[in-house]
Scaffold this motif. Structure first.
Motif, PDB file in Angstrom:
ATOM      1  N   SER A  43       0.831  -1.213   0.000  1.00  0.00           N
ATOM      2  CA  SER A  43       0.000   0.000   0.000  1.00  0.00           C
ATOM      3  C   SER A  43       0.861   1.256   0.000  1.00  0.00           C
ATOM      4  CB  SER A  43      -0.927   0.003   1.221  1.00  0.00           C
ATOM      5  OG  SER A  43      -1.804  -1.109   1.209  1.00  0.00           O
ATOM      6  N   ILE A  44       1.962   1.226   0.754  1.00  0.00           N
ATOM      7  CA  ILE A  44       2.870   2.368   0.791  1.00  0.00           C
ATOM      8  C   ILE A  44       3.479   2.608  -0.588  1.00  0.00           C
ATOM      9  CG2 ILE A  44       5.070   3.196   1.721  1.00  0.00           C
ATOM     10  CD1 ILE A  44       4.355   1.719   4.326  1.00  0.00           C
ATOM     11  N   ARG A  45       3.918   1.542  -1.228  1.00  0.00           N
ATOM     12  CA  ARG A  45       4.522   1.677  -2.546  1.00  0.00           C
ATOM     13  C   ARG A  45       3.501   2.159  -3.574  1.00  0.00           C
ATOM     14  NH1 ARG A  45       6.559  -3.077  -6.577  1.00  0.00           N
ATOM     15  NH2 ARG A  45       7.227  -1.694  -8.251  1.00  0.00           N
ATOM     16  N   ALA A  46       2.273   1.659  -3.491  1.00  0.00           N
ATOM     17  CA  ALA A  46       1.241   2.075  -4.437  1.00  0.00           C
ATOM     18  C   ALA A  46       0.932   3.563  -4.309  1.00  0.00           C
ATOM     19  CB  ALA A  46      -0.029   1.256  -4.213  1.00  0.00           C
ATOM     20  N   ALA A 157       1.000  -9.451  16.398  1.00  0.00           N
ATOM     21  CA  ALA A 157      -0.187  -8.605  16.209  1.00  0.00           C
ATOM     22  C   ALA A 157       0.050  -7.491  15.203  1.00  0.00           C
ATOM     23  CB  ALA A 157      -0.617  -8.001  17.541  1.00  0.00           C
ATOM     24  N   GLY A 158       1.330  -7.122  14.968  1.00  0.00           N
ATOM     25  CA  GLY A 158       1.629  -6.001  14.097  1.00  0.00           C
ATOM     26  C   GLY A 158       0.987  -6.088  12.724  1.00  0.00           C
ATOM     27  N   PRO A 159       1.264  -7.152  11.948  1.00  0.00           N
ATOM     28  CA  PRO A 159       0.654  -7.240  10.614  1.00  0.00           C
ATOM     29  C   PRO A 159      -0.865  -7.295  10.646  1.00  0.00           C
ATOM     30  CG  PRO A 159       2.509  -8.755  10.818  1.00  0.00           C
ATOM     31  CD  PRO A 159       2.230  -8.233  12.193  1.00  0.00           C
ATOM     32  N   ILE A 160      -1.439  -7.968  11.654  1.00  0.00           N
ATOM     33  CA  ILE A 160      -2.900  -8.063  11.741  1.00  0.00           C
ATOM     34  C   ILE A 160      -3.500  -6.693  12.040  1.00  0.00           C
ATOM     35  CG2 ILE A 160      -4.805  -9.092  13.026  1.00  0.00           C
ATOM     36  CD1 ILE A 160      -2.981 -11.524  13.465  1.00  0.00           C
ATOM     37  N   ALA A 161      -2.872  -5.943  12.958  1.00  0.00           N
ATOM     38  CA  ALA A 161      -3.351  -4.590  13.254  1.00  0.00           C
ATOM     39  C   ALA A 161      -3.256  -3.704  12.021  1.00  0.00           C
ATOM     40  CB  ALA A 161      -2.530  -3.995  14.400  1.00  0.00           C
ATOM     41  N   ALA A 162      -2.197  -3.884  11.245  1.00  0.00           N
ATOM     42  CA  ALA A 162      -2.037  -3.082  10.028  1.00  0.00           C
ATOM     43  C   ALA A 162      -3.186  -3.322   9.061  1.00  0.00           C
ATOM     44  CB  ALA A 162      -0.701  -3.415   9.358  1.00  0.00           C
ATOM     45  N   GLY A 163      -3.603  -4.578   8.910  1.00  0.00           N
ATOM     46  CA  GLY A 163      -4.707  -4.882   8.008  1.00  0.00           C
ATOM     47  C   GLY A 163      -6.002  -4.186   8.423  1.00  0.00           C
ATOM     48  N   TRP A 164      -6.284  -4.197   9.712  1.00  0.00           N
ATOM     49  CA  TRP A 164      -7.502  -3.539  10.192  1.00  0.00           C
ATOM     50  C   TRP A 164      -7.432  -2.031  10.019  1.00  0.00           C
ATOM     51  CZ3 TRP A 164     -12.052  -5.562  11.128  1.00  0.00           C
ATOM     52  CH2 TRP A 164     -12.146  -6.938  11.383  1.00  0.00           C
ATOM     53  N   LEU A 165      -6.267  -1.441  10.323  1.00  0.00           N
ATOM     54  CA  LEU A 165      -6.131   0.008  10.182  1.00  0.00           C
ATOM     55  C   LEU A 165      -6.260   0.442   8.730  1.00  0.00           C
ATOM     56  CD1 LEU A 165      -3.231   0.678  12.728  1.00  0.00           C
ATOM     57  CD2 LEU A 165      -5.592   1.468  12.913  1.00  0.00           C
ATOM     58  N   LEU A 166      -5.679  -0.358   7.820  1.00  0.00           N
ATOM     59  CA  LEU A 166      -5.800  -0.030   6.405  1.00  0.00           C
ATOM     60  C   LEU A 166      -7.254  -0.162   5.938  1.00  0.00           C
ATOM     61  CD1 LEU A 166      -2.579  -1.758   5.050  1.00  0.00           C
ATOM     62  CD2 LEU A 166      -3.070   0.676   4.965  1.00  0.00           C
ATOM     63  N   HIS A 167      -7.944  -1.157   6.469  1.00  0.00           N
ATOM     64  CA  HIS A 167      -9.344  -1.355   6.096  1.00  0.00           C
ATOM     65  C   HIS A 167     -10.222  -0.221   6.628  1.00  0.00           C
ATOM     66  CE1 HIS A 167     -13.188  -3.295   5.329  1.00  0.00           C
ATOM     67  NE2 HIS A 167     -13.497  -3.162   6.606  1.00  0.00           N
ATOM     68  N   LEU A 168      -9.994   0.181   7.872  1.00  0.00           N
ATOM     69  CA  LEU A 168     -10.805   1.240   8.468  1.00  0.00           C
ATOM     70  C   LEU A 168     -10.543   2.583   7.805  1.00  0.00           C
ATOM     71  CD1 LEU A 168     -10.472   0.270  12.247  1.00  0.00           C
ATOM     72  CD2 LEU A 168     -12.479  -0.013  10.785  1.00  0.00           C
ATOM     73  N   ASP A 169      -9.297   2.784   7.325  1.00  0.00           N
ATOM     74  CA  ASP A 169      -8.929   4.024   6.626  1.00  0.00           C
ATOM     75  C   ASP A 169      -9.354   5.248   7.442  1.00  0.00           C
ATOM     76  OD1 ASP A 169      -7.917   5.677   4.687  1.00  0.00           O
ATOM     77  OD2 ASP A 169      -9.667   5.526   3.366  1.00  0.00           O
ATOM     78  N   LEU A 170      -8.894   5.302   8.693  1.00  0.00           N
ATOM     79  CA  LEU A 170      -9.297   6.367   9.608  1.00  0.00           C
ATOM     80  C   LEU A 170      -8.962   7.745   9.044  1.00  0.00           C
ATOM     81  CD1 LEU A 170      -7.999   4.708  12.904  1.00  0.00           C
ATOM     82  CD2 LEU A 170     -10.365   4.786  12.066  1.00  0.00           C
ATOM     83  N   PHE A 171      -9.952   8.606   8.964  1.00  0.00           N
ATOM     84  CA  PHE A 171      -9.797   9.978   8.476  1.00  0.00           C
ATOM     85  C   PHE A 171      -9.174  10.027   7.080  1.00  0.00           C
ATOM     86  CE2 PHE A 171      -9.231   9.988  13.144  1.00  0.00           C
ATOM     87  CZ  PHE A 171     -10.395  10.670  13.487  1.00  0.00           C
ATOM     88  N   GLY A 172      -9.346   8.955   6.320  1.00  0.00           N
ATOM     89  CA  GLY A 172      -8.781   8.918   4.976  1.00  0.00           C
ATOM     90  C   GLY A 172      -7.266   8.828   4.953  1.00  0.00           C
ATOM     91  N   ALA A 173      -6.673   8.367   6.072  1.00  0.00           N
ATOM     92  CA  ALA A 173      -5.215   8.351   6.179  1.00  0.00           C
ATOM     93  C   ALA A 173      -4.568   7.161   5.480  1.00  0.00           C
ATOM     94  CB  ALA A 173      -4.804   8.356   7.656  1.00  0.00           C
ATOM     95  N   GLN A 174      -5.353   6.144   5.113  1.00  0.00           N
ATOM     96  CA  GLN A 174      -4.848   4.940   4.460  1.00  0.00           C
ATOM     97  C   GLN A 174      -3.696   4.329   5.283  1.00  0.00           C
ATOM     98  OE1 GLN A 174      -3.879   6.191   0.452  1.00  0.00           O
ATOM     99  NE2 GLN A 174      -6.025   6.234  -0.158  1.00  0.00           N
ATOM    100  N   TRP A 175      -2.539   4.048   4.636  1.00  0.00           N
ATOM    101  CA  TRP A 175      -1.415   3.400   5.332  1.00  0.00           C
ATOM    102  C   TRP A 175      -0.804   4.278   6.409  1.00  0.00           C
ATOM    103  CZ3 TRP A 175       3.108   6.074   5.182  1.00  0.00           C
ATOM    104  CH2 TRP A 175       3.266   7.018   4.161  1.00  0.00           C
ATOM    105  N   ARG A 176      -1.027   5.572   6.310  1.00  0.00           N
ATOM    106  CA  ARG A 176      -0.400   6.495   7.267  1.00  0.00           C
ATOM    107  C   ARG A 176      -0.876   6.261   8.700  1.00  0.00           C
ATOM    108  NH1 ARG A 176       2.089  10.536   4.218  1.00  0.00           N
ATOM    109  NH2 ARG A 176       1.500  10.458   2.002  1.00  0.00           N
ATOM    110  N   SER A 177      -2.067   5.686   8.828  1.00  0.00           N
ATOM    111  CA  SER A 177      -2.629   5.464  10.169  1.00  0.00           C
ATOM    112  C   SER A 177      -1.799   4.472  10.977  1.00  0.00           C
ATOM    113  CB  SER A 177      -4.070   4.974  10.062  1.00  0.00           C
ATOM    114  OG  SER A 177      -4.148   3.752   9.352  1.00  0.00           O
ATOM    115  N   ILE A 178      -1.059   3.562  10.327  1.00  0.00           N
ATOM    116  CA  ILE A 178      -0.279   2.579  11.087  1.00  0.00           C
ATOM    117  C   ILE A 178       0.856   3.254  11.848  1.00  0.00           C
ATOM    118  CG2 ILE A 178      -0.835   0.788   9.400  1.00  0.00           C
ATOM    119  CD1 ILE A 178       2.090   0.914   8.491  1.00  0.00           C
ATOM    120  N   PHE A 179       1.275   4.429  11.398  1.00  0.00           N
ATOM    121  CA  PHE A 179       2.297   5.196  12.111  1.00  0.00           C
ATOM    122  C   PHE A 179       1.672   6.249  13.015  1.00  0.00           C
ATOM    123  CE2 PHE A 179       4.397   3.993   8.018  1.00  0.00           C
ATOM    124  CZ  PHE A 179       5.291   3.081   8.554  1.00  0.00           C
TER     125      PHE A 179
END
Length: 471
Positions: A43-46, A157-179
């Protein structure tokens, strides 16, 4: 260095548990950040663009910087105060996480990840030392009982949490939300740290830094990682081969420098202990195998099978579940009853799980359901290794050697994970260029299983007894 409770007054026990809470939060932030980007790489690369190596750099920039920083951070705590450096590390880590989340391009993100790793390496060792100080000896072991399971769970838990955060797309942040998720956590933990962390914890102000040794080790790391990540895309020009050769030569200079240094980075006596020397290879092979396998699998599911990040993270749940159960069993029962055999059992199951995963992937169709049994066994096997590994590597170490030995093993663990991503990631992308992502994943899994078999053989050379928990 041992911490004398008699010379300084430890805080009340209630405050000690709050200190432990702050340290656990810091450790979970670090462990999750070392793995969370594994799933988010595509997702980051895309979004930001860049070559295949972008995915590798986002991972290795953090873990390599963390490993290098660990070499001196413990002694920096003695020089400048553990509380001060812990708070500095947590503040810097939080700001670097914000920078990652706001990164406008690949280069900026990689630089921010390096800063994350360096600040994390400053923070983590100070926390362990403060926990050892604030708890009375009779309470310390009780306080540390949940530490291994929590860290084991955070690792998977890291990769699993990343999948949920990317799916939720909080505030339209996409991959940025994991950081960005680190920012409120860091802001919540900092006031607790300011309020409850002890100001003095028996620091040894007479300690010295071996700056030459640190410089040589840093140079050797850079000379090795850069060509491993960039070599494939550049067609392996001559400088990449010279750089790898230079890394070996620089590492030899580091070893020579350590022998002559009055303040060596690593206690020289540790290298007279077979268990520790073999243990470095065991830790290196195991964590390189684990990180390389995780990267290849997530790339296959997202780039090869075109699954969403959420679908990918849900597929990894059996692996996480197996690891979680095994971590608890290894810490509570198996290590005490089976001793070193726990490591052999874990590695054997890991190899079986990887072979089952290889067979499943090679016989499509590949679904979450078909992958689940192999991932469950693989996760259970790795979980059995997580908890007791360092204890057996340090089985013959003296009390004075445990501190530097543990720090060195942690650094090797992180650096090996970076090498696994760099080397096995390069194998994946090279194979995918000439064949398919399925074949590339099969090849990486086969190499990971081979590394685990080598580790299985080396475990016979480790001490039969574990280091005492009290030490």
């Amino acid at each position: 260095m041992s911490i004398e409770h008699s010379s300084l007054t430890a805080p009340p026990l209630r405050s000690a548990w709050l200190v432990l809470l702050v340290v656990v939060v810091a450790d979970v932030m670090d462990v999750v950040d070392s793995t969370i980007a594994t799933l988010a790489g595509p997702s980051i690369r895309a979004d930001l663009g860049g070559a295949d190596s972008t995915v590798q750099w986002v991972l290795t920039a953090y873990t390599a910087a963390f490993a290098i920083g660990l070499v001196t951070s413990g002694r920096l705590g003695d020089l400048f105060g553990r509380r001060r450096l812990f708070l500095l590390g947590m503040t810097g880590f939080t700001l670097a996480s914000l920078a990652c989340g706001l990164a406008p391009g690949v280069g900026f993100l990689i630089a921010a990840r390096v800063l994350q790793g360096l600040f994390g390496s400053v923070m983590i060792p100070q926390g362990f030392a403060m926990v050892a100080f604030v708890f009375p000896p009779q309470e310390l072991r009780k306080a540390l009982i949940p530490f291994g399971p929590v860290m084991g769970l955070a690792t998977v838990a890291g990769p699993i949490a990343a999948g949920w955060l990317l799916h939720l797309d909080l505030f339209g942040a996409q991959w940025r939300s994991i950081f960005l998720v680190n920012v409120p956590i860091g802001l919540a933990a900092l006031p607790l740290g300011l309020r409850y962390l002890p100001h003095r914890t028996g620091e040894d102000r007479t300690t010295r830094l071996d700056l030459r040794g640190v410089a040589l080790l840093t140079l050797a790391s850079a000379l090795l990682i850069i060509p491993l990540v960039q070599g494939r895309e550049l067609g392996w020009p001559p400088w990449t081969h010279l750089s790898i050769a230079g890394a070996v030569a620089t590492l030899a200079l580091f070893v020579s420098s350590e022998r002559r240094s009055p303040h060596p980075v690593i206690a020289p006596t540790l290298f007279t202990r077979r268990g520790f020397v073999v243990g470095l290879a065991v830790v290196a092979c195991f964590y390189a195998s684990s990180s390389g396998f995780q990267l290849a699998l997530t790339l296959l599911l997202q780039l090869g099978l075109h699954w969403t990040p959420l679908h990918t993270s849900l597929t990894l749940i059996p692996w996480a579940l197996g690891s979680a159960v095994a971590v608890v069993l290894a810490g509570a029962v198996l290590t005490r009853k089976l001793g070193r055999t726990t490591l052999h059992l874990g590695l054997g199951l890991t190899v079986l799980g990887l072979l089952a995963l290889w067979w499943t992937i090679s016989a499509p169709p590949t679904t979450s359901t078909t992958l689940a049994p192999a991932l469950l066994v693989t996760g259970f096997g790795t979980g059995l290794v997580f908890v007791p590994l360092f204890d057996f590597v340090l089985g013959d170490a003296t009390t004075d050697e445990i501190g530097t030995g543990s720090g060195m093993l942690n650094a090797v663990q992180q650096f090996s994970a970076a090498i696994g991503v760099a080397a096995l990631g390069t194998v994946f992308f090279t194979s995918a260029d000439h064949a398919t992502t399925t074949y590339a994943t099969e090849l990486v899994i086969a190499l990971a299983a081979t590394l685990c078999l080598l580790t299985f053989a080396l475990v016979w050379l480790l001490p039969k007894h574990a280091q005492r928990a009290e030490a």
